[in-house]
Motif scaffolding. Structure first.
Motif, PDB file in Angstrom:
ATOM      1  N   LEU A 172       1.883   7.620   5.946  1.00 51.54           N
ATOM      2  CA  LEU A 172       1.120   7.159   4.792  1.00 51.54           C
ATOM      3  C   LEU A 172       0.369   5.895   5.176  1.00 51.54           C
ATOM      4  N   ALA A 173      -0.850   5.777   4.695  1.00 47.67           N
ATOM      5  CA  ALA A 173      -1.626   4.538   4.824  1.00 47.67           C
ATOM      6  C   ALA A 173      -2.041   4.086   3.427  1.00 47.67           C
ATOM      7  N   ILE A 174      -1.917   2.793   3.165  1.00 49.25           N
ATOM      8  CA  ILE A 174      -2.377   2.216   1.900  1.00 49.25           C
ATOM      9  C   ILE A 174      -3.597   1.366   2.216  1.00 49.25           C
ATOM     10  N   LEU A 175      -4.706   1.733   1.643  1.00 51.42           N
ATOM     11  CA  LEU A 175      -5.982   1.107   1.957  1.00 51.42           C
ATOM     12  C   LEU A 175      -6.583   0.447   0.728  1.00 51.42           C
ATOM     13  N   PRO A 176      -7.517  -0.495   0.945  1.00 52.18           N
ATOM     14  CA  PRO A 176      -8.270  -1.026  -0.198  1.00 52.18           C
ATOM     15  C   PRO A 176      -9.057   0.101  -0.863  1.00 52.18           C
ATOM     16  N   LYS A 177      -9.143   0.045  -2.163  1.00 48.45           N
ATOM     17  CA  LYS A 177      -9.837   1.097  -2.893  1.00 48.45           C
ATOM     18  C   LYS A 177     -11.260   1.237  -2.358  1.00 48.45           C
ATOM     19  N   GLY A 178     -11.655   2.467  -2.056  1.00 46.44           N
ATOM     20  CA  GLY A 178     -12.995   2.731  -1.550  1.00 46.44           C
ATOM     21  C   GLY A 178     -13.072   2.865  -0.045  1.00 46.44           C
ATOM     22  N   MET A 179     -12.020   2.487   0.674  1.00 43.54           N
ATOM     23  CA  MET A 179     -12.028   2.581   2.137  1.00 43.54           C
ATOM     24  C   MET A 179     -11.388   3.893   2.574  1.00 43.54           C
TER      25      MET A 179
END
Length: 982
Positions: A951-958
Motif C-alpha cells: 500500500l502507498a499513501i499519497l497526497p491527494k491528486g498524486m
C-alpha cells in the motif's frame, strides 16, 4: 519537590514469579582491579554534598548518593533491583533549543542525533551494535530527548556485568564528550531530522507552533521548537554543529544519574573514571535570557485550518520565578493541584450533563523555566463563544466563592490515595523511572523525596486546605498580568477582533459544582446466591491456582508479594471480536468509552466517582480477539467492592444515554482529521486493510457515526455483557483476603451464560495479494507519504515456536531497514517492522514493514524491502546478526517476567486451554532456541512475493507514476558510512 500527578491505570499489571523460571539474579558487581581505583578516586575527589537539596528543607531521600567531581560534573546514584540485573543511565546536558541562536535553530536536537552515531574513538554506528549484543533495544532502552531546556541521553542496560557496564559507560561518555561530527555524519543525520520534521508537519504542528508563538510572544519559548527549521538545518555543517557542542557540552553543565542493580560506590566510581578528566574550554557561558510574558503583545488570535475542529486555548501567563524547593513550596504546589482538580471536576460535570463544550480542562504548569501558566483547553460543540463564556464562568465562580470542605476533601482523597499506593509499592519502583524522575527534578529546579516523605508532607498539607485557603489559591492561579486566547477554526469566525471581543466580554459566574450524592455499595443488589466451587487445581510451573465454579466461571489466582498492597484484576467475558461476524455491522468501536461511562445498576458516572473516591477501585474496558475485558488495579481492602462493581456491570448494566451522545459527537468532531496526514490514514484504516476489510477492524464511516443511538448501543452491547464464558485473573497481595469467598459472592453467583460465536466470526483473513501497491490518499502536505508492505503468517496456539522465530526475523528485518533507509540515506525517521501473531484466532497473523517518507522515496522503500526479504530467503543470517537481534528480545522478556502485568497478559485463557500456560513458560527458551536456519526457513515459508500485499499513501491528486518521477529526479543520497551490517 518533584511530584508526579496520578497516571492513567495500567491495563494489565506487574508480577508472578515462576518456580524457577523467571527471575534473573544478578551477581553483585565486584570492584575489580579496573574499577577499584576509580571508586577510591571518586570518594576522595567528589564533593559528597547533597547538591540537589541546597537551601531546601525537603526530607532527603536517603537512598540517593550525590557527588560533584572537581571539574563540575554532578552525579546522583542509587541501588535498585527492579527489574533484576538492570542499570539505568541518564546523562543530562543543560542545553536545549532555547540555547540556540537564530542560525542554530535545531542544532541541539541534531547534535543529539549525531551523538548516538558514535564518538571519535569508535566507528560510526558501532556503539549501536555493541549495545545490541548486550541486550539493549534501540529506541526504547537507548534513546535521547531534546527539550527547550535540556538534552537527555538514556541507556537501560539489562543483565549487567562489571565488564558490559564499564564498556557502556565508556561508550556513552565518549559519545557525549567527543561525538563524531563529520560532514558525512551531519549530512546523514540532517536527512533523518528533515524526515522527522517532514513527518511531523501538518495542521497539528502548524496549530501548535502558532499557538506557542502567540501564548509566549516575546519569549524564546514561542520561537524555539526543538526540531528547528529547514533553513537552519540546511546550512548546518560539521564546523557550526561542532562549535555548538564545544560551547554548551561541558562538565559543569552535565548531570549523570545512574540507578540499578549495583553497588552505588561502583556507580560513582564509573562516573569519576569516565567523566572526571573532562575539561571545559573556557568559562561557562551564561544562559540566554528566556524572556518574560509581554503584556504589549496581542491578546487574541484566530487560526484557520481547513477541516480542523473548533478548539480554544485560554491561557493566564505569569513570569516564571526560580524558587528554592522547600516544604512551603511543596505545599503551594499541592494546593494548586487541588484547585485545578476542583475546577476540572466542575467542567467535567457540565460536559457530562450536556454543556456547550465536548470537553474542557484546566492545567497549571511551570513551562521551560519561562512561564507560570494556567491553561484552559476547550473543545466547543458548535458555539465557541458560548463555550468560552461557560468555562470563564466556572473559573469566575472558583475565584469568587470558596469551595466546600467536602469538595476539597474529595480531591485531596484522590491525591492521598495515589501517594499511599506509591508508598506501598515503593520497592517495586523501576530504576528507569527513578532515574527519569531525578532528571526531571533537576530540570525544573526541584528536589526528590521518598514515597514516605511524600505521604507525610501531604497529610500536613491537606490539613491546611480550608475553603478560605483554597479560594486564595484559586485567585492566584487564575490571575495573571497576561491573558491570551487562541481560537482554531475550520473557517474564518470573525478574525482576531471577534476572539478578542469574546475574551473581553463580561463574565457571569457559573455554579457547576456537583450536587451531593449519597452512593453506597449497599445500594447495589446481590447478583445471586453465592456460587459453589467445583474444583481447585495448581497450575504446574506457576505459583497460581485454577478455581472453577458451578456456573462455569473460572479463575486464575496468584497470591504473591511482588507488589505489596496491590491486587490486579482482569475479568474476561464473552468472546470479544469472535462475537461478531466478519461481514456484519457492529458497534465494537463504541465500547472503549461509553460502555463503562453508561453506568451500573442505580449509579451513573457521578455516583460511581463518589463511591470510588479515595479508593483503589477502577473499571477499564478493552476488546481482545477472544474476550471482552474489565480490568483494574486495586488493593486488598478494596477488592471485595472492586469485584462487586465488576459483577454489577455484567449483571446489572445501566444504559445512560448521555455518554453515547457524547461519544457520537466526539467522533464527528474529529472526523475530518482522519485523512489529514498519512499517519492519520494509517491509524484509522491499516488494521482493516490488513484483514481484507473485516468489519470488526474497519473504521466506522460518517453515516455510521451519525446513526449511533442509545437504543442501538444497548441492542449491541446488552447481549455481549450477558454472554460467556467468564474467566477472571486475580494477581497480587492476597494474604489478608478471602478471595474465594469474594469470587463466590460476585462472579461465582451469576447465572450460567451462553456463548456468542457466529461461524463467520471465527477466522480472520488477510488482504488480497497485489502486484502493485494499492493507493490511499491524504489531504496533508505534498511532501508526505507512507509505504507499507506485508505478508500473511499464522495464528493460534499450535505453532508458537514459529511465532517467536518471526519476532526475531522481524527484528533483523527492522535492523537492516533502519540502517539502510534511515542511518545511511536519511529517507525516514522511524521505519517499522512488526510481526503480529494472534493467539485468539488460528489465522490473521502478518509481518508488516512500513515507513513514513517523502513521495520521492517510495520506490526506494519498496526496493530496499524487496532486497532485504530476498536476502533473508536466500542466505542465513550471521551468528552476530542473530545475537544482536535475538538477545534484546530475550532481555525484554526477562525483565517483563518479573511483573504481574506480563504473566496476566500471557496467561489469558489459561484456565480453559492448558497450552496457554505451557507457551508462557517456554517463551524465553523458544527465543533462545531460534537459529539462523530457523530464520531462513521462516523467511522462505512466509516472505513469498505471491502472497505479498502493499500500500502507498499519497497526497491527494498524486499518482505512483508521479512519485516515481520525483524519485528519478531527486539527487542520490549522500554516501554515509553504513551503520548496520550483517
Amino acid at each position: 519537590m518533584f511530584y508526579s500527578p496520578a497516571r492513567q491505570p495500567l491495563r494489565f499489571a506487574p508480577s508472578l514469579l515462576l518456580a524457577g523460571a523467571a527471575a534473573l539474579l544478578l551477581v553483585p558487581l565486584a570492584a575489580d582491579a579496573q574499577t577499584g581505583a576509580p571508586v577510591a578516586k571518586a570518594q576522595s575527589q567528589a564533593k559528597n554534598s547533597d547538591w540537589l537539596y541546597v537551601g531546601s528543607d525537603i526530607p532527603r531521600d536517603t537512598a540517593w548518593q550525590f557527588g560533584v567531581l572537581p571539574n563540575g560534573v554532578r552525579y546522583a546514584v542509587r541501588n535498585n533491583g527492579v527489574p533484576p540485573g538492570q542499570v539505568s543511565i541518564r546523562v543530562r546536558m543543560d542545553v536545549g533549543s532555547m540555547f540556540e541562536t537564530e542560525k542554530e535553530r535545531g542544532y541541539a536536537h541534531l547534535l543529539e542525533h549525531l551523538t548516538f552515531r558514535g564518538s571519535e574513538h569508535i566507528p560510526d554506528g558501532e556503539a549501536k551494535r555493541i549495545w545490541q549484543r548486550f541486550g539493549v533495544t534501540f529506541g526504547s532502552d537507548s534513546n535521547a530527548q531534546t527539550t527547550p531546556t535540556q538534552t537527555v541521553y538514556q541507556l537501560d542496560l539489562p543483565s549487567v556485568t562489571a565488564a558490559n557496564l564499564d564498556e557502556s559507560m565508556k561508550l556513552l561518555s565518549g559519545m557525549i564528550r567527543e561525538p563524531r561530527i563529520s560532514e558525512l555524519a551531519v549530512a546523514a543525520e540532517r536527512g533523518v531530522v528533515m524526515s522527522e520534521l517532514r513527518e511531523s508537519d501538518g495542521p497539528q504542528k502548524r496549530i501548535g507552533d502558532a499557538t506557542n508563538a502567540h501564548l509566549f510572544a516575546g519569549q524564546l519559548l514561542g520561537d524555539r521548537s526543538p526540531i528547528g527549521t529547514t533553513a537552519s538545518l540546511g546550512k548546518a555543517s560539521a564546523t557550526s554543529v561542532g562549535a555548538f557542542h564545544n560551547r554548551w557540552y561541558r562538565p559543569d553543565r552535565a548531570v549523570v544519574v545512574i540507578v540499578g542493580d549495583a553497588d552505588p560506590a561502583v556507580l560513582a566510581g564509573l562516573v569519576a573514571k569516565y567523566y572526571g578528566d573532562w575539561k571545559a574550554d573556557g568559562p561557562n557561558p551564561a544562559d540566554p535570557d528566556f524572556g518574560k510574558p509581554d503584556p504589549k503583545q496581542p491578546a487574541a488570535r484566530e487560526i484557520v485550518e481547513a477541516n480542523q475542529p473548533l478548539a480554544l486555548t485560554l491561557a493566564m501567563v505569569r513570569p516564571w520565578k526560580k524558587r528554592v524547593d522547600t516544604v512551603e513550596n511543596t505545599r503551594r504546589l499541592y494546593l494548586e493541584f487541588i484547585a485545578q482538580a476542583l475546577v476540572n471536576r466542575r467542567l467535567e460535570n457540565r460536559a457530562r450533563s450536556g454543556g456547550s463544550y465536548l470537553v474542557a480542562t484546566v492545567e497549571q504548569e511551570y513551562v521551560s523555566r519561562s512561564a507560570d501558566v494556567t491553561m484552559a483547553s476547550i473543545v466547543p460543540l458548535s458555539d465557541w463563544k458560548a463555550a468560552l463564556a461557560d468555562v470563564r464562568g466556572v473559573i469566575a465562580d472558583a475565584t469568587k466563592n470558596p469551595p466546600s470542605q467536602a469538595d476539597i476533601d474529595r480531591e485531596a482523597n484522590e491525591i492521598q490515595a495515589f501517594l499511599v499506593k506509591e508508598f506501598e509499592n515503593a520497592r517495586n519502583e523501576p530504576g528507569a523511572r527513578l532515574a527519569d524522575d531525578m532528571v526531571r527534578a533537576v530540570d525544573i529546579n526541584e528536589t526528590v523525596t521518598s514515597p514516605q516523605g511524600q505521604v507525610d508532607m501531604f497529610k500536613a498539607i491537606r490539613a491546611s486546605a480550608t475553603p478560605k485557603v483554597m479560594l486564595d489559591i484559586s485567585k492566584a492561579i487564575f490571575a495573571a498580568p497576561v491573558t491570551r486566547v487562541v481560537l482554531t477554526a475550520p473557517t474564518a469566525a470573525g478574525g482576531d477582533a471577534a476572539v478578542l471581543a469574546a475574551l473581553k466580554a463580561p463574565v457571569t459566574a457559573r455554579d457547576d459544582r456537583l450536587a451531593t450524592v449519597k452512593a453506597d455499595f449497599k445500594q447495589l443488589p446481590a447478583v445471586g446466591q453465592p456460587g459453589t466451587i467445583t474444583s481447585t487445581n495448581p497450575i504446574l510451573g506457576l505459583r497460581a491456582e485454577r478455581i472453577e465454579f458451578a456456573n462455569g466461571v473460572t479463575a486464575l489466582v496468584s497470591n504473591n508479594k511482588v507488589e505489596p498492597g496491590k491486587v490486579r484484576v482482569n475479568v474476561r467475558f464473552g468472546t470479544g471480536n469472535r462475537s461478531v461476524a466478519a461481514d456484519a455491522p457492529n458497534l465494537l468501536w463504541t465500547g472503549d468509552y461509553a460502555l463503562v461511562a453508561s453506568g451500573i445498576g442505580p449509579w451513573g458516572q457521578n455516583e460511581i466517582d463518589q463511591l470510588t473516591n479515595g479508593r483503589q477501585i477502577q473499571m477499564n474496558f478493552a476488546i481482545d480477539d477472544d474476550a471482552f475485558e474489565l480490568s483494574a488495579e486495586s488493593k486488598p481492602a478494596d477488592l471485595a467492592d472492586q469485584m462487586r462493581l465488576m459483577a454489577g456491570k455484567l449483571a446489572q448494566p445501566r444504559w445512560d444515554p448521555a455518554p453515547i451522545e457524547r461519544l457520537r459527537i466526539g467522533y464527528l468532531t474529529g472526523y475530518n482529521l482522519n485523512d489529514a496526514t498519512p499517519n492519520a490514514v494509517l491509524d484509522r484504516n491499516l488494521r482493516g486493510w490488513l484483514t481484507n476489510n473485516d468489519a470488526r477492524w474497519a473504521a466506522p464511516d460518517k453515516a455510521q457515526i451519525e446513526a449511533l443511538t442509545p437504543a442501538a448501543f444497548r441492542a449491541f452491547w446488552e447481549p455481549r455483557l450477558a454472554s460467556g464464558p467468564i474467566e477472571v485473573q486475580i494477581f497480587g497481595d492476597l494474604e489478608t483476603v478471602d478471595y474465594k469467598k469474594i469470587l463466590a459472592e460476585t462472579l461465582g453467583a451469576l447465572p450460567p451464560r451462553q456463548t456468542l460465536a457466529p461461524p463467520a466470526g471465527q477466522r480472520v483473513d488477510f488482504a488480497k495479494h497485489v502486484t502493485a501497491p494499492e493507493i490511499a490518499y491524504h489531504r496533508g502536505e505534498q511532501g508526505q507519504a507512507a509505504a507499507m508492505t506485508a505478508w500473511p503468517t499464522g495464528g493460534g496456539l499450535a505453532n508458537l515456536r514459529d511465532a517467536r522465530g518471526l519476532e526475531v526475523l522481524a527484528a533483523i528485518f527492522n535492523d537492516r531497514l533502519f540502517d539502510r533507509l534511515r542511518a545511511e540515506q536519511g529517507a525516514s525517521y522511524g521505519p517499522v517492522v512488526d510481526s503480529h501473531w494472534p493467539t485468539g484466532f488460528d489465522s490473521g497473523g502478518y509481518l508488516l514493514v512500513g515507513s513514513l517518507l517523502a513521495p520521492k522515496d517510495l520506490d526506494r522503500f519498496y526496493g530496499i524491502a524487496r532486497d532485504i526479504a530476498a536476502d533473508l530467503v536466500a542466505r542465513p543470517v550471521s551468528a552476530d546478526e542473530l545475537t544482536r537481534n535475538a538477545v534484546p528480545i530475550r532481555e525484554q522478556v526477562a525483565r517483563a517476567s518479573t511483573g504481574n502485568v506480563y504473566w496476566m497478559f500471557l496467561l489469558e485463557g489459561a484456565t480453559r486451554d492448558p497450552r496457554v500456560a505451557a507457551a508462557a513458560l517456554s517463551i524465553q527458551d523458544d527465543i533462545s532456541a531460534v537459529t539462523a536456519a530457523d530464520v531462513q526457513r521462516l523467511a522462505r515459508q512466509y516472505l513469498t512475493p505471491a502472497r505479498q500485499w502493499s500500500l502507498a499513501i499519497l497526497p491527494k491528486g498524486m499518482t505512483l507514476a508521479d512519485a516515481s518521477a520525483l524519485g528519478a529526479a531527486a539527487p542520490a543520497p549522500a554516501a554515509a558510512a553504513p551503520v548496520g551490517g550483517r
